[in-house]
Design a protein around this motif. Structure first.
Motif, PDB file in Angstrom:
ATOM      1  N   GLN A   1       0.816  -1.212   0.000  1.00 41.67           N
ATOM      2  CA  GLN A   1       0.000   0.000   0.000  1.00 41.67           C
ATOM      3  C   GLN A   1       0.850   1.263   0.000  1.00 41.67           C
ATOM      4  N   VAL A   2       2.027   1.178   0.625  1.00 41.82           N
ATOM      5  CA  VAL A   2       2.936   2.319   0.711  1.00 41.82           C
ATOM      6  C   VAL A   2       4.304   1.854   0.224  1.00 41.82           C
ATOM      7  N   PRO A   3       4.573   2.005  -1.062  1.00 46.97           N
ATOM      8  CA  PRO A   3       5.816   1.489  -1.629  1.00 46.97           C
ATOM      9  C   PRO A   3       7.063   2.321  -1.295  1.00 46.97           C
ATOM     10  N   PHE A   4       6.925   3.374  -0.506  1.00 46.01           N
ATOM     11  CA  PHE A   4       8.054   4.241  -0.190  1.00 46.01           C
ATOM     12  C   PHE A   4       8.605   3.917   1.195  1.00 46.01           C
ATOM     13  N   LEU A   5       9.837   3.444   1.231  1.00 49.17           N
ATOM     14  CA  LEU A   5      10.519   3.219   2.506  1.00 49.17           C
ATOM     15  C   LEU A   5      11.218   4.511   2.919  1.00 49.17           C
ATOM     16  N   VAL A   6      11.418   4.665   4.225  1.00 50.93           N
ATOM     17  CA  VAL A   6      12.077   5.859   4.739  1.00 50.93           C
ATOM     18  C   VAL A   6      13.471   5.969   4.119  1.00 50.93           C
ATOM     19  N   PRO A   7      13.820   7.135   3.611  1.00 49.55           N
ATOM     20  CA  PRO A   7      15.168   7.333   3.067  1.00 49.55           C
ATOM     21  C   PRO A   7      16.234   7.137   4.155  1.00 49.55           C
ATOM     22  N   SER A   8      17.476   7.019   3.739  1.00 45.17           N
ATOM     23  CA  SER A   8      18.584   6.838   4.687  1.00 45.17           C
ATOM     24  C   SER A   8      18.729   8.072   5.586  1.00 45.17           C
ATOM     25  N   LYS A   9      19.429   7.902   6.695  1.00 45.23           N
ATOM     26  CA  LYS A   9      19.658   9.015   7.626  1.00 45.23           C
ATOM     27  C   LYS A   9      20.380  10.166   6.927  1.00 45.23           C
ATOM     28  N   GLU A  10      21.316   9.849   6.050  1.00 40.57           N
ATOM     29  CA  GLU A  10      22.057  10.884   5.325  1.00 40.57           C
ATOM     30  C   GLU A  10      21.119  11.675   4.407  1.00 40.57           C
ATOM     31  N   GLN A  11      20.225  10.953   3.719  1.00 41.45           N
ATOM     32  CA  GLN A  11      19.275  11.631   2.834  1.00 41.45           C
ATOM     33  C   GLN A  11      18.296  12.492   3.639  1.00 41.45           C
ATOM     34  N   LEU A  12      17.825  11.967   4.779  1.00 39.76           N
ATOM     35  CA  LEU A  12      16.924  12.746   5.629  1.00 39.76           C
ATOM     36  C   LEU A  12      17.619  14.007   6.144  1.00 39.76           C
ATOM     37  N   LYS A  13      18.882  13.870   6.506  1.00 40.59           N
ATOM     38  CA  LYS A  13      19.633  15.038   6.980  1.00 40.59           C
ATOM     39  C   LYS A  13      19.744  16.080   5.866  1.00 40.59           C
ATOM     40  N   LYS A  14      20.020  15.628   4.650  1.00 39.76           N
ATOM     41  CA  LYS A  14      20.124  16.555   3.515  1.00 39.76           C
ATOM     42  C   LYS A  14      18.792  17.283   3.302  1.00 39.76           C
ATOM     43  N   LEU A  15      17.683  16.555   3.360  1.00 41.24           N
ATOM     44  CA  LEU A  15      16.375  17.174   3.176  1.00 41.24           C
ATOM     45  C   LEU A  15      16.101  18.179   4.292  1.00 41.24           C
ATOM     46  N   LYS A  16      16.404  17.796   5.518  1.00 42.44           N
ATOM     47  CA  LYS A  16      16.190  18.711   6.648  1.00 42.44           C
ATOM     48  C   LYS A  16      17.077  19.947   6.526  1.00 42.44           C
ATOM     49  N   ASP A  17      18.337  19.759   6.101  1.00 40.84           N
ATOM     50  CA  ASP A  17      19.251  20.891   5.931  1.00 40.84           C
ATOM     51  C   ASP A  17      18.746  21.890   4.894  1.00 40.84           C
ATOM     52  N   ASN A  18      18.000  21.405   3.893  1.00 44.78           N
ATOM     53  CA  ASN A  18      17.460  22.278   2.844  1.00 44.78           C
ATOM     54  C   ASN A  18      16.025  22.722   3.110  1.00 44.78           C
ATOM     55  N   ALA A  19      15.422  22.238   4.191  1.00 44.67           N
ATOM     56  CA  ALA A  19      13.988  22.445   4.434  1.00 44.67           C
ATOM     57  C   ALA A  19      13.585  23.906   4.581  1.00 44.67           C
ATOM     58  N   LEU A  20      14.501  24.755   5.010  1.00 41.62           N
ATOM     59  CA  LEU A  20      14.160  26.174   5.164  1.00 41.62           C
ATOM     60  C   LEU A  20      14.503  26.998   3.926  1.00 41.62           C
ATOM     61  N   ASP A  21      14.869  26.339   2.848  1.00 42.28           N
ATOM     62  CA  ASP A  21      15.112  27.011   1.576  1.00 42.28           C
ATOM     63  C   ASP A  21      13.755  27.166   0.881  1.00 42.28           C
ATOM     64  N   ALA A  22      12.906  27.977   1.512  1.00 40.85           N
ATOM     65  CA  ALA A  22      11.515  28.088   1.072  1.00 40.85           C
ATOM     66  C   ALA A  22      10.898  29.380   1.605  1.00 40.85           C
ATOM     67  N   THR A  23       9.667  29.598   1.181  1.00 38.17           N
ATOM     68  CA  THR A  23       8.882  30.734   1.650  1.00 38.17           C
ATOM     69  C   THR A  23       7.598  30.203   2.270  1.00 38.17           C
ATOM     70  N   LEU A  24       7.244  30.736   3.431  1.00 36.33           N
ATOM     71  CA  LEU A  24       5.966  30.415   4.060  1.00 36.33           C
ATOM     72  C   LEU A  24       4.956  31.440   3.571  1.00 36.33           C
ATOM     73  N   ILE A  25       3.846  30.950   3.016  1.00 35.33           N
ATOM     74  CA  ILE A  25       2.798  31.840   2.516  1.00 35.33           C
ATOM     75  C   ILE A  25       1.571  31.684   3.406  1.00 35.33           C
ATOM     76  N   VAL A  26       1.035  32.810   3.862  1.00 34.71           N
ATOM     77  CA  VAL A  26      -0.171  32.825   4.680  1.00 34.71           C
ATOM     78  C   VAL A  26      -1.316  33.290   3.786  1.00 34.71           C
ATOM     79  N   LEU A  27      -2.393  32.500   3.777  1.00 39.41           N
ATOM     80  CA  LEU A  27      -3.551  32.777   2.926  1.00 39.41           C
ATOM     81  C   LEU A  27      -4.781  33.056   3.779  1.00 39.41           C
ATOM     82  N   LEU A  28      -5.639  33.898   3.261  1.00 47.85           N
ATOM     83  CA  LEU A  28      -6.939  34.164   3.861  1.00 47.85           C
ATOM     84  C   LEU A  28      -7.950  34.153   2.737  1.00 47.85           C
ATOM     85  N   ASP A  29      -8.907  33.235   2.817  1.00 46.20           N
ATOM     86  CA  ASP A  29      -9.908  33.088   1.760  1.00 46.20           C
ATOM     87  C   ASP A  29      -9.226  32.878   0.401  1.00 46.20           C
TER      88      ASP A  29
END
Length: 189
Positions: free
Chosen positions: A149-177
């Motif tokens: 049902q869920v063919p995606f296994l958790v990525p390796s610790k190194e890959q998770l660290k890379k994703l977390k290290d890049n996680a704030l390379d983004a913009t938070l958008i606040v929406l109303l209606d």
């Protein structure tokens, strides 16, 4: 003539100040991002077939937590669809990391179709003046055991660290209606 020009400048300034103050006053007070495997935060995926039918898989997820404050003097939001919503707009580097590690852009809801994974959020629909609330977003990254049902296994610790290290390379958008009312560059937080 000078009085007329001073009056025109004063009226223009007053109009400009009034227009600026009509936009909601929001402040991003705190930002936290983590990789979690916690049913209370991200829920669970129920297995509906096979030997493990009826059991649950708790996904590992990229988990964002934001504290947003209404610094203005007017209530912002309403119940339901007219309430405050948030979303992440990833920069190119974060999208590339997501595609490399997970295989698709986790920030695009349509790409989750048929993956068995999901995403979610918690939010306060209304912010009263001087009120601060916590908002969360999470994006499933995989589960720890094989399941059709869920063919995606958790990525390796190194890959998770890379994703977390890049996680704030983004913009938070606040929406109303469904209209943008604020945006915050997370890279600077």
């Amino acid at each position: 003539m000078k009085r007329f020009m001073v009056l025109i400048c004063f009226i223009s300034l007053l109009t400009l100040l009034t227009a600026c103050s009509s936009k909601p006053s929001l402040e991003l007070v705190n930002t936290n991002v983590d990789i979690v495997n916690d049913k209370d935060k991200v829920g669970a995926i129920g297995i509906t077939e096979g030997d493990k039918k009826g059991k649950e898989l708790v996904p590992t997820a990229l988990y964002y937590e934001f504290a947003i404050k209404n610094t203005g003097n007017k209530k912002i939001g309403d119940i339901g669809e007219k309430g405050i919503q948030i979303k992440i707009e990833p920069n190119d580097n974060l999208v590339a990391s997501s595609k490399e590690i997970i295989g698709f852009n986790i920030f695009n809801p349509s790409e989750y179709e048929a993956s068995g994974l999901g995403y979610g959020h918690t939010s306060a629909y209304i912010l009263e003046p001087d009120q601060e609330e916590k908002y969360t977003l999470h994006y499933d990254l995989g589960v720890s055991e094989d399941n059709p049902q869920v063919p995606f296994l958790v990525p390796s610790k190194e890959q998770l660290k890379k994703l977390k290290d890049n996680a704030l390379d983004a913009t938070l958008i606040v929406l109303l209606d469904d209209k943008e009312i604020a945006r915050f560059d997370l890279k600077n937080k």
